[in-house]
Enzyme design. Structure first.
Site, short mmCIF file in Angstrom:
data_model
loop_
_atom_site.label_atom_id
_atom_site.label_comp_id
_atom_site.label_asym_id
_atom_site.label_seq_id
_atom_site.Cartn_x
_atom_site.Cartn_y
_atom_site.Cartn_z
N ILE A 15 86.08 89.22 -68.80
CA ILE A 15 87.24 88.76 -69.57
C ILE A 15 86.82 87.75 -70.64
O ILE A 15 87.34 87.76 -71.76
CB ILE A 15 88.29 88.15 -68.59
N ASP A 56 76.36 75.00 -66.75
CA ASP A 56 77.11 75.20 -65.51
C ASP A 56 78.33 74.28 -65.59
O ASP A 56 78.18 73.05 -65.59
CB ASP A 56 76.24 74.84 -64.31
N VAL A 57 79.51 74.88 -65.68
CA VAL A 57 80.72 74.08 -65.95
C VAL A 57 81.09 73.15 -64.79
O VAL A 57 81.93 72.27 -64.94
CB VAL A 57 81.94 74.97 -66.31
N ASN A 83 87.60 79.91 -68.64
CA ASN A 83 87.62 81.23 -68.02
C ASN A 83 86.57 81.39 -66.92
O ASN A 83 86.74 82.24 -66.04
CB ASN A 83 87.40 82.27 -69.13
N SER A 134 94.86 83.21 -61.75
CA SER A 134 94.84 84.57 -61.16
C SER A 134 96.18 84.82 -60.50
O SER A 134 96.86 83.87 -60.08
CB SER A 134 93.74 84.65 -60.11
N TYR A 147 89.45 81.06 -52.95
CA TYR A 147 89.73 81.56 -54.30
C TYR A 147 91.20 81.33 -54.68
O TYR A 147 91.51 80.77 -55.74
CB TYR A 147 89.38 83.05 -54.37
N LYS A 151 92.82 78.77 -57.54
CA LYS A 151 93.59 79.26 -58.69
C LYS A 151 95.00 78.67 -58.73
O LYS A 151 95.55 78.41 -59.80
CB LYS A 151 93.64 80.79 -58.65
N VAL A 180 91.17 93.41 -62.66
CA VAL A 180 90.42 94.00 -63.78
C VAL A 180 89.05 94.37 -63.22
O VAL A 180 88.46 93.60 -62.46
CB VAL A 180 90.26 92.98 -64.93
#
Ligand SMILES: NC(=O)c1ccc[n+]([C@@H]2O[C@H](COP(=O)([O-])OP(=O)(O)OC[C@H]3O[C@@H](n4cnc5c(N)ncnc54)[C@H](O)[C@@H]3O)[C@@H](O)[C@H]2O)c1
Length: 250
Positions: A15, A56-57, A83, A134, A147, A151, A180
């Protein structure tokens, strides 16, 4: 040319890459941020007006350094697309603290850190933040304790950003993609999960990267100039549905 700069994290594939492609095509300069050096190097050369930044964020020192490098490249940041994300699915009992922290570090800490590091630049441009959460942050399901929780927190973080940063003219919105077929999704979507998604989606199919990129690009653009604090599900109708949909299908 619109002379704007977008910083997009997780831009080496999926994405994030589709968003970088769309936004460069619309005249943005794009700072493509990713920790995967090989993948980012392989794609950045195909895009005009794009530059690779390895980071690396989830590491505060790296995000601060990267934002400085982006500003040295373009002198401004108008749009931040948070993202970069990872998925790790498993039952609650088997999700150890290391896994929990790994997911939170990228998916939640990364959004906080990159946004914060960009704040003074965004104040100057009255810029826009688009965070990628998400549908797993909107509705709970099995195996997504880390996860899905990360989110859901990104959705709340977006609202906090919108509430606090509006006075500087900075907008913050969130896109919640449905499924996706990216590397991230295919690593955790078993055939059972794929079938369940098809059943639960009114549009009866997975989305593609460019459909999500369009939603991100809209919220980042001046066309959304009076929109902040919103959560846009680009999800084939997943969030709209309850029980009964599969039973109605032929
Ligand atoms: N694909 C889906 O079905 C789906 C659905 C809902 C939400 N999302 C979200 O969309 C976003 C993009 O996902 P995708 O499917 O394109 O995944 P992907 O795995 O194809 O791409 C993710 C990119 O992020 C990078 N990345 C991961 N952790 C990083 C870190 N700590 N620092 C820097 N870069 C990092 C990876 O190297 C990769 O290039 C994620 O936030 C994901 O949670 C995806």
């Amino acid at each position: 040319m619109n002379h704007k700069t977008a910083l997009i994290t997780g831009a080496a594939r999926g994405i994030g890459l589709a968003t970088a492609q769309l936004m460069t095509a619309r005249g943005y300069k794009v700072a493509m941020v990713d920790r995967d050096v090989d993948e980012l190097n392989a794609v950045v050369t195909n895009l005009d007006q794009a530059e690779a930044f390895f980071c690396d964020v989830s590491v505060p020192e790296e995000t601060a350094k990267t934002v400085k490098s982006v500003l040295a490249w373009t002198g401004q940041i108008d749009v931040v697309v948070n993202n970069a994300g990872i998925a790790d699915f498993g039952p609650i009992e088997e999700t150890d603290f290391v896994c929990w922290r790994r997911v939170m570090a990228t998916n939640l800490d990364g959004v906080f850190l990159v946004s914060q590091a960009c704040l003074s630049a965004l104040k100057q441009t009255k810029g826009a933040i688009v965070n990628i959460a998400s549908i797993s942050g909107l509705r709970a399901s099995t195996l997504r304790v880390a996860y899905g929780t990360s989110k859901a927190a990104v959705i709340q973080l977006t609202l906090q950003q919108a509430a606090e940063l509006g006075e500087y003219g900075i907008r913050a919105n969130c896109v919640c993609p449905g499924p996706v077929r990216t590397k991230l999704a295919m690593a955790v979507h078993t055939q059972d999960i794929i079938d369940a998604y098809h059943d639960a989606l009114p549009l009866n199919r997975y989305g593609n990267e460019s459909e999500i990129a369009e939603a991100i690009s809209f919220l980042a653009s001046d066309k959304a100039s009076y929109i902040t604090g919103q959560v846009l599900a680009a999800d084939g109708g997943f969030e709209a549905t309850g029980v009964g949909l599969p039973a109605l299908r032929k």
